[in-house]
Scaffold this motif. Structure first.
Motif: not given
Lengths: 225, 414
Positions: B344-345, B329-330, A27, A146, A30, A81-82, A37-38, A78, B325, A89, A34, B353, A85, A142, B348-350
């Motif tokens: 990338f998305f 909203t939109i 974990s 959107l 990876f 958003s990365k 990559q950023l 891009e 939502l 995460n 990431k 696996f 995320w 939020e 990959a949390q432990a």
């Protein structure tokens, strides 16, 4: 019969712990990839901005044709958003928050440069500075996010720069001071130097963005007069 | 920041991995003992065995069940078959009467009182040293009994021997999912057998020494899972239960989700309530792995499934909320952006696996169970049906069983 092999219980415990360590190693591995990559995306953007700035300075007013700024927008989105995320995460690690500061700085630089380019070269464009918070639960933020991303999809000439209110970066703090933004009024938007606080619907913002485009269309004629 | 739900989540994953690794290590320890006999075998002695077929409205299957008993590769005069009609309202009794003429078959008719009463009627009339039941929806393999009896011959301390219960002819995906589960069940039962920790002596053809009932008493209601209750009682008295992996019994399994739900509700309810009844043997060294491993494993798995179910519901709710939502909203709009896949998305949390590892170990246990049950190594995509079917429906029967236990509602048999 009915003997318990405690050693086995212990061995299985150790194996299981080992598997957990392997999983967390994977974990991490990876996660770091990431982050790398950023970083590389950010470096690329930084070079692009710097290069555009330099190009702009060199050419001065002589030619607008050679100034290319619009490529950056997609890359910045891009990255944004990365990063968002990644914050959710990968956990709010030091590295992610460092990258976020860097990202904010790049956005400001891009904003300043694009504003200059659009003024001088008469490129149709609109800018929104958007301030939100992650420090507390902000449902309006939020919703506003959107709305903005939907608008951005619809109008490629619209550039939205988003800033975390609570970010510890002097450049962002300067922006907050300039527009007198308080944390009680989030989300806050700056469009054509006008401050809008609280939630604004997609219809309203769309109207304002179109107005902003119109202003630019009138300007050249006024200058001619 | 570390959140409590995440800590619980990882603890449950730890237990799940632990259990799977425990089984795997048990397999490695005992791998040489797992030999599948394909041909006929001979015994030094052929002790007489009484087999009771308790039936309640089983006219569709009971004929084949009795036939399979008559076809057992065992001296005919040593197999005493008792057909017990537990007050059926269909043609079961008529079918049984056809078999009255066989010298080794006795038929009984009684008022409906539940499966355990039918078995006990058989116990009352038994004159042999070995006793077993065969559910009227199951078919015994011709070599099954002799292989079971060979286990008793090898080790006089063994008090009961459970067969491998599998599924013969799955018709739809629900049955295919169950078949994969039964294959896994063969593997688990074998490993529990090595650990001396079997918790169910299945209704289809588990054979007991007569002494078990002489010393411990007859079958009890056992919350409609009398085959679990007797196993608990034997474990409490430290009677050895063995698993004979190459003694096959094919059982009829529910065709529909509704019937599967009812069956499993009864099983889980039985597990919860028998465990409560026998709580005094939990975590007691002297009751061996049954008390330290099998029971806690069952209890934790009930917690895990309930917890994971809650988590999934929460995530689903969260997802729906975010979609609503967006809509509010939109409005409804199609994005013009083309979705492109970006590694990338990928999460990959432990735990990802570990979950993948668990899935692999479960599929391995199905493949190994199948190897024991059918003698061949093979992977089938049908095994994958197991995951959606059981992960979606299992939480419902599980939670319902917990709910019924709390409100003292007893589930019906079918």
């Amino acid at each position: 019969m009915n003997t318990i092999d405690w050693k086995k219980y212990l061995i299985v415990f150790l194996i299981t712990t080992g598997l957990f360590l392997i999983a967390s190693y994977l974990s991490n591995y990876f996660g770091n990839q990431k982050i790398d990559q950023l970083k590389s995306i950010q470096d690329k953007i930084a070079i692009n901005i710097l290069s555009s700035e330099t190009q702009f300075a060199l050419l001065s007013e002589s030619s607008c044709k050679n100034v290319s700024g619009s490529v950056l927008s997609a890359e910045l989105d891009e990255l944004g958003s990365k990063l968002e995320w990644g914050q959710k995460n990968l956990g709010a690690t030091d590295e992610v928050s460092y990258l976020k500061k860097y990202y904010s700085l790049l956005q400001i630089k891009d904003y300043l440069l694009m504003k200059k380019i659009s003024e001088r070269c008469k490129v149709k464009s609109a800018f929104i500075l958007y301030f939100y918070t992650t420090a507390e639960n902000c449902s309006e933020c939020e919703k506003e996010s959107l709305v903005l991303s939907s608008l951005r999809d619809k109008y490629p000439e619209l550039r939205v720069y988003s800033f975390d209110y609570s970010i510890d970066l002097s450049a962002v703090k300067a922006l907050l001071q300039i527009y007198k933004i308080k944390d009680t009024e989030l989300p806050a938007l700056v469009l054509d130097d006008e401050l809008l606080t609280g939630f604004h619907s997609i219809e309203e913002l769309e109207f304002r963005v179109k107005e902003s485009f119109k202003l630019q269309e009138i300007k050249p004629e006024e200058i001619k007069k | 920041m570390v959140l409590i739900p995440d800590v619980i989540f990882y603890m449950l994953i730890f237990f799940t991995v632990y259990v799977q690794v425990f089984f795997f290590v048990t397999l490695l320890e005992n791998r040489k003992k797992i030999v599948v006999r394909s041909g006929k075998i001979e015994l030094d002695h052929y002790p007489a065995v009484t087999i009771v077929v308790p039936s309640f409205n089983e006219e569709k299957t009971v004929y084949k069940t009795i036939r399979s008993l008559l076809n057992l590769d065992y001296p005919k005069d040593k197999v005493k078959i008792f057909l017990v009609d537990d007050g059926s309202t269909d043609g079961t009794w008529n079918i049984m009467k056809h078999f009255e003429k066989y010298p080794n078959i006795k038929i009984f008719h009684k008022e409906n009182g539940g499966k355990y009463t039918a078995l006990n009627l058989g116990l009352e009339h038994m004159e042999t040293d070995f006793f077993g039941g065969l559910d009227a929806d199951s078919i015994a393999h011709p070599e099954s009994l002799i292989r079971i009896m060979s286990c008793f011959e090898k080790d006089p301390s063994i008090m009961a021997v459970a067969p491998s219960v599998t599924v013969d002819n799955p018709r739809n995906f629900i049955q295919n999912a169950q078949r994969a589960e039964y294959h896994m069940g063969v593997y688990l039962k074998k490993m529990l057998g090595f650990l001396g920790a079997i918790n169910v002596t299945p209704g289809p053809l588990t054979i007991f020494r007569k002494r078990v009932f002489d010393n411990l008493g007859p079958y009890r209601h056992g919350h409609n899972t009398e085959d679990m209750e007797i196993a608990y009682r034997m474990q409490k008295n430290r009677y050895k239960i063995e698993h004979c992996h190459d003694a096959y019994v094919y059982t009829n399994i529910p065709k529909t989700i509704e019937k599967l739900y009812k069956q499993r509700l009864r099983w889980i309810y039985g597990f919860i309530n028998n465990t409560i009844d026998y709580r005094s043997i939990l975590f007691r060294k002297k009751y061996g792995n049954f008390s330290i491993f099998t029971l806690p494993m069952g209890i934790i798995s009930i917690f895990s499934v309930s917890y994971l179910f809650g988590r999934i519901i929460y995530n689903l709710g969260d997802f729906l909320y975010s979609k609503i939502l967006v809509l509010n909203t939109i409005g409804f709009h199609f994005t013009t952006k083309i979705f492109h896949f970006d590694t990338f998305f990928l999460n990959a949390q432990a735990f990802i696996f570990l979950v993948i590892l668990i899935y692999f170990l479960i599929i391995f246990s199905m493949i190994f169970g199948r190897k024991m049950a059918e003698g061949k190594w093979s992977f089938s995509f049908n095994m994958l049906y197991f995951f959606p079917v059981f992960s979606i429906i299992a939480p419902f029967w599980l939670l319902k069983a917990v709910y019924n236990t709390l409100l003292r509602k007893k589930p019906t048999w079918r």
